[in-house]
Write an enzyme that holds these catalytic residues in place. Structure first.
Site, mmCIF file in Angstrom:
data_model
loop_
_atom_site.group_PDB
_atom_site.id
_atom_site.type_symbol
_atom_site.label_atom_id
_atom_site.label_comp_id
_atom_site.label_asym_id
_atom_site.label_seq_id
_atom_site.Cartn_x
_atom_site.Cartn_y
_atom_site.Cartn_z
ATOM 1 N N ASP A 99 -7.902 -5.480 0.186
ATOM 2 C CA ASP A 99 -8.387 -6.351 -0.890
ATOM 3 C C ASP A 99 -8.027 -7.816 -0.696
ATOM 4 O OD1 ASP A 99 -7.517 -3.545 -2.717
ATOM 5 O OD2 ASP A 99 -9.562 -4.303 -2.570
ATOM 6 N N HIS B 25 0.856 -1.197 0.000
ATOM 7 C CA HIS B 25 0.000 0.000 0.000
ATOM 8 C C HIS B 25 0.885 1.238 0.000
ATOM 9 C CE1 HIS B 25 -3.128 2.854 1.162
ATOM 10 N NE2 HIS B 25 -3.968 1.928 0.760
HETATM 11 C C1 SDX Z 1 -6.284 0.081 -2.763
HETATM 12 O O1 SDX Z 1 -4.488 4.596 -2.007
HETATM 13 C C2 SDX Z 1 -5.410 3.977 -1.337
HETATM 14 O O2 SDX Z 1 -5.762 4.348 -0.244
HETATM 15 C C3 SDX Z 1 -6.026 2.791 -2.062
HETATM 16 C C4 SDX Z 1 -7.011 1.949 -1.272
HETATM 17 C C5 SDX Z 1 -8.270 2.710 -0.961
HETATM 18 O O3 SDX Z 1 -8.965 2.310 -0.014
HETATM 19 O O4 SDX Z 1 -8.612 3.640 -1.743
HETATM 20 O O5 SDX Z 1 -6.406 1.525 -0.057
HETATM 21 C C6 SDX Z 1 -7.428 0.711 -2.054
HETATM 22 O O6 SDX Z 1 -6.058 0.424 -3.884
HETATM 23 C C7 SDX Z 1 -5.403 -0.893 -2.032
HETATM 24 C C8 SDX Z 1 -4.183 -1.370 -2.890
HETATM 25 C C9 SDX Z 1 -4.681 -2.454 -3.850
HETATM 26 N N1 SDX Z 1 -3.623 -2.797 -4.817
HETATM 27 C C10 SDX Z 1 -2.992 -3.983 -4.781
HETATM 28 O O7 SDX Z 1 -3.155 -4.813 -3.895
HETATM 29 C C11 SDX Z 1 -2.086 -4.248 -5.978
HETATM 30 C C12 SDX Z 1 -0.742 -4.774 -5.487
HETATM 31 N N2 SDX Z 1 -0.073 -3.689 -4.749
HETATM 32 C C13 SDX Z 1 0.904 -2.912 -5.510
HETATM 33 O O8 SDX Z 1 0.593 -2.711 -6.845
HETATM 34 C C14 SDX Z 1 1.404 -1.693 -4.730
HETATM 35 O O9 SDX Z 1 1.697 -2.113 -3.474
HETATM 36 C C15 SDX Z 1 0.523 -0.478 -4.638
HETATM 37 C C16 SDX Z 1 0.036 -0.019 -5.956
HETATM 38 C C17 SDX Z 1 -0.648 -0.729 -3.757
HETATM 39 C C18 SDX Z 1 1.372 0.643 -4.001
HETATM 40 O O10 SDX Z 1 2.321 1.008 -4.935
HETATM 41 P P1 SDX Z 1 3.459 2.091 -4.556
HETATM 42 O O11 SDX Z 1 3.123 2.835 -3.332
HETATM 43 O O12 SDX Z 1 3.742 2.871 -5.794
HETATM 44 O O13 SDX Z 1 4.638 1.165 -4.141
HETATM 45 P P2 SDX Z 1 5.814 0.756 -5.091
HETATM 46 O O14 SDX Z 1 5.255 0.232 -6.364
HETATM 47 O O15 SDX Z 1 6.771 1.892 -5.143
HETATM 48 O O16 SDX Z 1 6.439 -0.474 -4.278
HETATM 49 C C19 SDX Z 1 7.534 -0.286 -3.416
HETATM 50 C C20 SDX Z 1 8.333 -1.572 -3.568
HETATM 51 C C21 SDX Z 1 8.737 -1.885 -5.022
HETATM 52 O O17 SDX Z 1 9.909 -2.659 -4.990
HETATM 53 P P3 SDX Z 1 11.364 -1.888 -5.129
HETATM 54 O O18 SDX Z 1 11.284 -1.066 -6.416
HETATM 55 O O19 SDX Z 1 11.484 -1.035 -3.891
HETATM 56 O O20 SDX Z 1 12.367 -3.009 -5.215
HETATM 57 O O21 SDX Z 1 7.541 -2.706 -3.157
HETATM 58 C C22 SDX Z 1 7.324 -3.560 -4.277
HETATM 59 C C23 SDX Z 1 7.626 -2.775 -5.521
HETATM 60 O O22 SDX Z 1 8.065 -3.626 -6.565
HETATM 61 N N3 SDX Z 1 5.933 -3.979 -4.217
HETATM 62 C C24 SDX Z 1 5.505 -5.218 -4.417
HETATM 63 C C25 SDX Z 1 4.115 -5.148 -4.207
HETATM 64 N N4 SDX Z 1 3.748 -3.905 -3.909
HETATM 65 C C26 SDX Z 1 4.868 -3.171 -3.921
HETATM 66 N N5 SDX Z 1 6.146 -6.353 -4.749
HETATM 67 C C27 SDX Z 1 5.383 -7.470 -4.873
HETATM 68 N N6 SDX Z 1 4.036 -7.514 -4.698
HETATM 69 C C28 SDX Z 1 3.369 -6.364 -4.352
HETATM 70 N N7 SDX Z 1 2.049 -6.390 -4.155
#
Ligand code: SDX
Length: 435
Positions: free
Chosen positions: A370, A312
């Site tokens: 989720d 998140h």
């Molecule tokens: C919702 O914003 C809100 O409040 C949203 C929400 C709401 O109520 O409105 O809470 C609802 O959207 C919840 C989130 C649902 N999405 C998912 O579950 C999809 C999977 N999650 C990711 O796509 C991600 O965690 C996000 C989109 C939720 C957050 O993305 P960020 O903040 O841009 O984080 P990032 O992509 O910069 O990740 C940081 C690191 C990265 O690795 P490095 O580059 O540091 O090596 O963490 C890794 C990412 O690759 N990472 C993951 C991951 N999520 C982040 N690696 C594997 N699996 C994951 N799920």
């Protein structure tokens, strides 16, 4: 930027080579981090750069507060776990919209208003017929919600508080009817009209699952579980879909069209579409012994696969909504006598393994709202392609509350971000023969 201690943290000083130091006020909120007010920078010829708005406060708001490090979520100051257990969703709608929990009389009046707006204009039922039966219900909901602006536009005064409240009531009341119709249309069943004698969640279950052929009894345990699911999805600060609603609304656009913008943004798998993506991921994993393979894929930078339902932007600890969802999941499975849900075993083991893996620990990746919602919704009988529709139904109150708050703001301006330009220098057009 450095703080000058003797300025007792009132300003940050930005030192740019060749420039006079620029003083930027530091603004304090009720809770959470201070913000540096950078509005003066534009006049000095500078923009800030923050793709994805990771470090940017886009507005001032009193509605919801998240402390990502502590896993705290407050709606108008009330913790989400207390609201989920001590109130119902309509009380939460009143709270988010008006700022206080309703007393008995206020609740009765609000509920009466909502109940008497659940019907949609009969002509809207014809709009559904323009969609293919196999259309994704989110595509249908997005289109139909936007079409409401064709029925509620003349006489709509977004600067009149009563007109805004009527709009909010209409949206809270009609979104379950439209959501259930999106489902019924997709399975070729007749639409079911709302019933005024049922609760908000009970009426939605009735419109979703009853048919003209037999009596339908609402299961009170499922009704309560669904009401709680609506509550934990109701609002969440300036997430992507709420920011979409605010940006659309900042131009003075019709609020129903703004809600359609929110639905469109929520649909993405990185946002509200994650509940559907998470269930499909658990189905793809298929068995506990395949979890390590998917954990490795999630860690592989060359593989676009991510664990849906994990991570998140704000929570760097357990999403408090995931806790409520996990408890609700077990409650629903027990009520429905589903002892060994195969996907629950995979989800529980996936969570255990991920939370002990340094890749996830070092990145503060925890289950989010989720992760458990899909299993719960599927156990209730809601098909996977309807999961994000349920999220949109519940989040409509958050969207319209933020839209309303923005309209109330004295200093509300049209949202118009700038950019850093990386394109071509100015150049002259050559005629076709010379290109
Ligand atoms: C919702 O914003 C809100 O409040 C949203 C929400 C709401 O109520 O409105 O809470 C609802 O959207 C919840 C989130 C649902 N999405 C998912 O579950 C999809 C999977 N999650 C990711 O796509 C991600 O965690 C996000 C989109 C939720 C957050 O993305 P960020 O903040 O841009 O984080 P990032 O992509 O910069 O990740 C940081 C690191 C990265 O690795 P490095 O580059 O540091 O090596 O963490 C890794 C990412 O690759 N990472 C993951 C991951 N999520 C982040 N690696 C594997 N699996 C994951 N799920």
């Amino acid at each position: 930027m450095q703080d000058k201690k003797d300025l007792s943290n009132k300003v940050a000083i930005l030192n740019i080579p060749g420039q006079e130091p620029i003083e930027l006020p530091i603004l304090k909120g009720t809770l959470g981090p201070d913000v540096i007010d950078i509005r003066a920078l534009g006049k000095k010829g500078y923009f800030t750069y923050d793709p994805g708005f990771v470090s940017t406060a886009s507005c001032s708001s009193k509605i919801t507060f998240i402390d990502g490090s502590k896993g705290t979520l407050l709606y108008r100051g009330y913790p989400i776990d207390q609201l989920a257990t001590k109130t119902n969703y309509l009380e939460v709608c009143y709270l988010l919209l008006k700022g206080e929990l309703p007393n008995k009389e206020q609740y009765a009046d609000f509920e009466n208003k909502v109940v008497h707006h659940t019907l949609i204009h009969e002509q809207i039922t014809s709009l559904f017929k323009a969609f293919r039966r196999d259309s994704h219900p989110m595509a249908v909901l997005c289109g139909i919600a936007g079409a409401l602006s064709a029925f509620y536009h003349e006489g709509l005064d977004i600067y009149d508080p009563e007109s805004r409240e009527r709009t909010a009531i209409r949206l809270i009341a009609k979104i379950p009817t439209l959501a259930a119709m999106s489902y019924k249309y997709s399975i070729g069943h007749p639409f079911v009209y709302p019933r005024n004698d049922l609760s908000y969640a009970g009426n939605f279950l009735y419109m979703m699952f009853s048919t003209p052929c037999e009596k339908y009894e609402v299961n009170p345990v499922i009704e309560r579980a669904l009401d709680r699911i609506f509550t934990v999805h109701a609002d969440h600060e300036q997430n992507a879909s709420t920011s979409s609603v605010r940006l659309a609304g900042s131009s003075g656009a019709n609020p129903y069209a703004c809600i359609a913008a929110g639905i469109a943004s929520l649909w993405g798998p990185a946002h509200g579409g994650a509940n559907e993506a998470c269930l499909r991921m658990l189905e793809e994993i298929g068995s506990v012994d395949r979890i390590p393979e998917f954990i490795e894929r999630a860690k592989d930078k060359n593989d676009p696969f991510r664990l849906s339902g994990f991570g998140h932007r704000v929570y760097k600890s357990y999403d408090p909504r995931a806790t409520v969802m996990r408890e609700t999941c077990h409650e629903v499975l027990n009520e429905l006598h589903i002892e060994n849900h195969p996907l629950l075993d995979i989800a529980t083991e996936l969570e255990r393994i991920a939370l002990s893996d340094d890749y996830f620990i070092s990145r503060n990746l925890y289950p989010n709202v989720d992760f458990y919602s899909g299993i719960t919704l599927s156990a209730i009988g809601i098909p996977t392609n309807m999961f994000t529709v349920i999220f949109a139904l519940a989040r409509t109150i958050g969207w319209i509350s933020h839209w309303n708050e923005m309209q109330e703001m004295e200093d509300s301006r049209i949202g118009r971000p700038r950019q850093i330009y990386k394109g071509k220098e100015i150049r002259q057009v050559k005629s076709m023969s010379k290109r």
